[in-house]
Write a protein that holds these residues in place. Structure first.
Motif, PDB file in Angstrom:
ATOM      1  N   PRO A  48       0.834  -1.211   0.000  1.00 10.70           N
ATOM      2  CA  PRO A  48       0.000   0.000   0.000  1.00 10.70           C
ATOM      3  C   PRO A  48       0.867   1.258   0.000  1.00 10.70           C
ATOM      4  CG  PRO A  48      -0.752  -1.563   1.659  1.00 10.70           C
ATOM      5  CD  PRO A  48       0.537  -2.082   1.149  1.00 10.70           C
ATOM      6  N   TYR A  49       0.443   2.236  -0.799  1.00 13.57           N
ATOM      7  CA  TYR A  49       1.313   3.359  -1.152  1.00 13.57           C
ATOM      8  C   TYR A  49       1.967   4.031   0.053  1.00 13.57           C
ATOM      9  CZ  TYR A  49       3.115   7.288  -3.780  1.00 13.57           C
ATOM     10  OH  TYR A  49       3.969   8.199  -4.349  1.00 13.57           O
ATOM     11  N   GLU A  50       1.194   4.576   0.964  1.00 11.32           N
ATOM     12  CA  GLU A  50       1.780   5.384   2.026  1.00 11.32           C
ATOM     13  C   GLU A  50       2.573   4.533   3.010  1.00 11.32           C
ATOM     14  OE1 GLU A  50       3.382   8.390   3.352  1.00 11.32           O
ATOM     15  OE2 GLU A  50       1.923   8.702   1.752  1.00 11.32           O
ATOM     16  N   ARG A  51       2.086   3.338   3.307  1.00 14.59           N
ATOM     17  CA  ARG A  51       2.846   2.463   4.189  1.00 14.59           C
ATOM     18  C   ARG A  51       4.188   2.094   3.556  1.00 14.59           C
ATOM     19  NH1 ARG A  51      -1.851  -1.821   6.257  1.00 14.59           N
ATOM     20  NH2 ARG A  51      -2.905  -0.372   7.682  1.00 14.59           N
ATOM     21  N   PHE A  52       4.149   1.777   2.274  1.00 11.56           N
ATOM     22  CA  PHE A  52       5.368   1.362   1.598  1.00 11.56           C
ATOM     23  C   PHE A  52       6.330   2.541   1.433  1.00 11.56           C
ATOM     24  CE2 PHE A  52       7.932   0.255  -2.157  1.00 11.56           C
ATOM     25  CZ  PHE A  52       8.385  -1.005  -1.787  1.00 11.56           C
ATOM     26  N   ARG A  53       5.790   3.696   1.045  1.00 14.17           N
ATOM     27  CA  ARG A  53       6.640   4.884   0.865  1.00 14.17           C
ATOM     28  C   ARG A  53       7.304   5.274   2.186  1.00 14.17           C
ATOM     29  NH1 ARG A  53       5.397  10.419   1.711  1.00 14.17           N
ATOM     30  NH2 ARG A  53       6.699  11.848   0.495  1.00 14.17           N
ATOM     31  N   SER A  54       6.534   5.266   3.260  1.00 15.09           N
ATOM     32  CA  SER A  54       7.079   5.627   4.564  1.00 15.09           C
ATOM     33  C   SER A  54       8.163   4.648   4.995  1.00 15.09           C
ATOM     34  CB  SER A  54       5.955   5.660   5.606  1.00 15.09           C
ATOM     35  OG  SER A  54       6.453   5.943   6.891  1.00 15.09           O
ATOM     36  N   ALA A  55       7.920   3.360   4.795  1.00 18.22           N
ATOM     37  CA  ALA A  55       8.916   2.355   5.166  1.00 18.22           C
ATOM     38  C   ALA A  55      10.168   2.492   4.317  1.00 18.22           C
ATOM     39  CB  ALA A  55       8.318   0.955   5.012  1.00 18.22           C
ATOM     40  N   ALA A  56       9.986   2.773   3.023  1.00 14.27           N
ATOM     41  CA  ALA A  56      11.140   2.934   2.131  1.00 14.27           C
ATOM     42  C   ALA A  56      12.021   4.085   2.576  1.00 14.27           C
ATOM     43  CB  ALA A  56      10.667   3.140   0.693  1.00 14.27           C
ATOM     44  N   ARG A  57      11.396   5.200   2.980  1.00 19.78           N
ATOM     45  CA  ARG A  57      12.180   6.348   3.438  1.00 19.78           C
ATOM     46  C   ARG A  57      12.885   6.024   4.760  1.00 19.78           C
ATOM     47  NH1 ARG A  57      10.748  11.229   1.301  1.00 19.78           N
ATOM     48  NH2 ARG A  57      12.702  11.924   2.232  1.00 19.78           N
ATOM     49  N   THR A  58      12.181   5.369   5.671  1.00 18.23           N
ATOM     50  CA  THR A  58      12.763   5.032   6.969  1.00 18.23           C
ATOM     51  C   THR A  58      13.933   4.069   6.823  1.00 18.23           C
ATOM     52  OG1 THR A  58      10.631   5.355   8.070  1.00 18.23           O
ATOM     53  CG2 THR A  58      12.281   4.039   9.235  1.00 18.23           C
ATOM     54  N   LEU A  59      13.782   3.075   5.946  1.00 15.90           N
ATOM     55  CA  LEU A  59      14.806   2.047   5.758  1.00 15.90           C
ATOM     56  C   LEU A  59      15.827   2.435   4.697  1.00 15.90           C
ATOM     57  CD1 LEU A  59      12.466  -1.089   5.846  1.00 15.90           C
ATOM     58  CD2 LEU A  59      13.863  -0.160   7.704  1.00 15.90           C
ATOM     59  N   ARG A  60      15.731   3.664   4.184  1.00 17.12           N
ATOM     60  CA  ARG A  60      16.648   4.178   3.159  1.00 17.12           C
ATOM     61  C   ARG A  60      16.703   3.232   1.955  1.00 17.12           C
ATOM     62  NH1 ARG A  60      21.992   4.674   5.101  1.00 17.12           N
ATOM     63  NH2 ARG A  60      22.402   6.058   3.341  1.00 17.12           N
ATOM     64  N   HIS A  61      15.531   2.706   1.563  1.00 18.91           N
ATOM     65  CA  HIS A  61      15.366   1.913   0.359  1.00 18.91           C
ATOM     66  C   HIS A  61      16.183   0.629   0.371  1.00 18.91           C
ATOM     67  CE1 HIS A  61      14.234   6.074  -0.431  1.00 18.91           C
ATOM     68  NE2 HIS A  61      13.268   5.537  -1.155  1.00 18.91           N
ATOM     69  N   ASP A  62      16.291   0.026   1.555  1.00 23.16           N
ATOM     70  CA  ASP A  62      16.919  -1.287   1.690  1.00 23.16           C
ATOM     71  C   ASP A  62      15.900  -2.324   1.216  1.00 23.16           C
ATOM     72  OD1 ASP A  62      17.869  -3.765   2.616  1.00 23.16           O
ATOM     73  OD2 ASP A  62      18.937  -2.832   4.285  1.00 23.16           O
ATOM     74  N   VAL A  63      16.098  -2.832   0.010  1.00 23.02           N
ATOM     75  CA  VAL A  63      15.081  -3.682  -0.629  1.00 23.02           C
ATOM     76  C   VAL A  63      14.870  -4.970   0.148  1.00 23.02           C
ATOM     77  CG1 VAL A  63      14.451  -4.908  -2.743  1.00 23.02           C
ATOM     78  CG2 VAL A  63      15.568  -2.672  -2.889  1.00 23.02           C
ATOM     79  N   ASP A  64      15.926  -5.558   0.666  1.00 11.77           N
ATOM     80  CA  ASP A  64      15.757  -6.813   1.415  1.00 11.77           C
ATOM     81  C   ASP A  64      14.894  -6.613   2.661  1.00 11.77           C
ATOM     82  OD1 ASP A  64      17.076  -8.904  -0.009  1.00 11.77           O
ATOM     83  OD2 ASP A  64      18.967  -7.913   0.399  1.00 11.77           O
ATOM     84  N   ARG A  65      15.091  -5.521   3.369  1.00  8.01           N
ATOM     85  CA  ARG A  65      14.272  -5.263   4.559  1.00  8.01           C
ATOM     86  C   ARG A  65      12.832  -4.938   4.158  1.00  8.01           C
ATOM     87  NH1 ARG A  65      17.266  -1.261   8.589  1.00  8.01           N
ATOM     88  NH2 ARG A  65      15.534  -1.945   9.924  1.00  8.01           N
TER      89      ARG A  65
END
Length: 469
Positions: free
Chosen positions: A273-290
């Protein structure tokens, strides 16, 4: 014309709080005092062009989302055009601001001229397309039409994305992403039976019987994605049909392909889901495995989803994404950056993605520079999908994801790179046929619009020298 003062207290405060910064820390980043920042946040001082430039440089994505709506768009466009790295002279932000205020017609003309110049830089790319299109009778093939439809949509379909996000919250509740169990429950409530069976197609839906059959041999992430596809296809059927009906496609095959493409898009938006995924991507600095562990998706699915984060006022960092097969064919591609892929033919042999195909299950990182001078941090990972049979070779390919080097702080994979070293940069191109580089040891053939000089008395790694056409 009087200078227009811009007060940005609320956006500045929101930006600082979003980043978890104290006033002193943010002030140091911007090169101002903490008291000055406090005055800006309380609208006691207006935002100067120099500070606007500093904010856009230090926080490019956040500030693009939060910048005041009444900012002068002509001035912003002029500053962006003047920041083109191909220009030898860099104009300070304050001078650009004055030009836009005092000579708006000139500023607008310059912005338009820069746009024309940017489009003219795509001339060779269009030549590349013409060569490829001539291979198909009557013009583009159906899959090319659909690929271009998504490209023109910037790989973001707002109507589908928002409805899929609402559906994800309905199914998943407080969990990050819908599970197999909850999606099967949703389907059963919709009167659709679900059967997992060994062998057969990855997904088959019998509309008359209201039953879906899924291959239990496929990887868990693939099966979950196929289940999400069917949920989205049923829940968003009207929205998908309306978009397909509006699309300027020539053939029935293209319309069917767009229907499938939108279903795949909706499935990705449902699982991430867009906002959940976008927020997590920013927090994790786009660590794809995490990210894939958090949303229970595959590496490729996460990379693809990162390329779709283009929602107005809530964008992710601009990235490019592609999938390349063993022969070097680009089978998926999208770029929200200034990098554009060759539309036909193989990709640059110096690009890290080719090494990733040969050495799978390892993340390869590269600092690369395109002929226009823009540098990118790229990652590539080779993937192997099992076939389930000794007599069917597994599918091998690689996915590549990257962003402009200016955004390296947002991209965890840049942490180990020396971004200041000229020797660490790999200078690549789009494809040999349209690459202007005159000194490349791995050219397959000369560029289409340039001549060559051959000296029979001398042999180098490449047996010719590229010259001006």
């Amino acid at each position: 014309m009087a200078n227009k003062r811009i007060f940005a207290g609320e956006p500045l405060r929101s930006l600082r709080q979003r980043r978890g910064l104290r006033q002193a820390e943010m002030a140091a980043t911007l090169g101002i005092s903490a008291s000055y920042l406090s005055q800006l946040e309380n609208d006691e001082r207006h935002l100067t062009p120099a500070l606007a430039d500093a904010l856009a440089s230090a926080f490019p994505i956040d500030w693009a989302d939060l910048a005041p709506a009444d900012a002068d768009t002509i001035a912003e466009g002029l500053r962006s055009a003047l920041a083109d790295p191909q220009l030898s002279t860099q104009v300070p932000g304050e001078q650009a601001e004055r030009l836009a205020r005092q000579f708006p017609a000139f500023a607008q003309a310059f912005v338009e001229l820069h746009g024309l110049h940017a489009r003219s830089r795509q001339r060779l790319e269009m030549m590349d397309e013409t060569i490829g299109a001539s291979l198909a009778a009557g013009g583009r093939l159906p899959w090319e039409e659909v690929r271009d439809w998504f490209h023109l949509a910037n790989n973001y379909v707002d109507r589908i994305d928002r409805d899929a996000e609402r559906l994800a919250y309905e199914i998943a509740g407080d969990e990050a992403s819908p599970r197999v169990r909850t999606m099967q429950q949703w389907l059963r409530q919709a009167g659709v039976g679900v059967e997992w069976k060994s062998g057969g197609p990855m997904r088959r839906f019998d509309e008359a019987a209201r039953a879906i059959q899924l291959d239990s041999n496929q990887p868990l992430e693939s099966g979950r994605f196929q289940l999400a596809y069917q949920v989205a296809a049923l829940a968003l059927s009207d929205q998908i049909a309306a978009i397909v009906a509006e699309a300027p496609l020539r053939t029935e095959a293209a319309r069917h392909l767009l229907t499938v493409g939108l279903g795949n898009y909706a499935a990705g938006a449902l699982l991430m889901p867009y906002e959940r995924f976008r927020s997590a991507a920013r927090t994790l600095r786009h660590d794809v495995d995490r990210l894939r562990q958090l949303f229970h998706t595959s590496f490729e699915q996460c990379c693809h989803r990162l390329s779709t984060l283009q929602r107005p006022q809530a964008r992710g960092i601009p990235v490019f994404f592609a999938r390349v097969d063993m022969a070097g064919n680009i089978t998926k591609r999208h770029s929200a950056t200034r990098l554009q892929f060759g539309r036909f033919g193989g990709a640059c042999p110096l690009w890290i993605v080719h090494e990733a195909v040969a050495i799978p299950d390892r993340i390869h990182v590269q600092l690369a520079e395109m002929p226009d001078g823009i540098r990118y941090v790229s990652i590539a990972k080779g993937l192997v999908k099992p076939s389930g049979s000794f007599y069917r070779p597994p599918r091998r390919y690689a996915v590549v994801l990257g962003c402009e080097a200016a955004l390296a702080d947002e991209f965890i994979y840049a942490d180990g790179l020396n971004l200041r070293s000229e020797d660490a940069v790999t200078r690549i191109g789009i494809s040999c046929r349209i690459c202007p580089r005159d000194a490349c040891d791995q050219r397959a053939f000369p560029p289409s619009d340039r001549g060559i000089a051959v000296d029979p008395s001398q042999r180098d790694l490449v047996p010719y020298r590229v010259v001006e056409g």
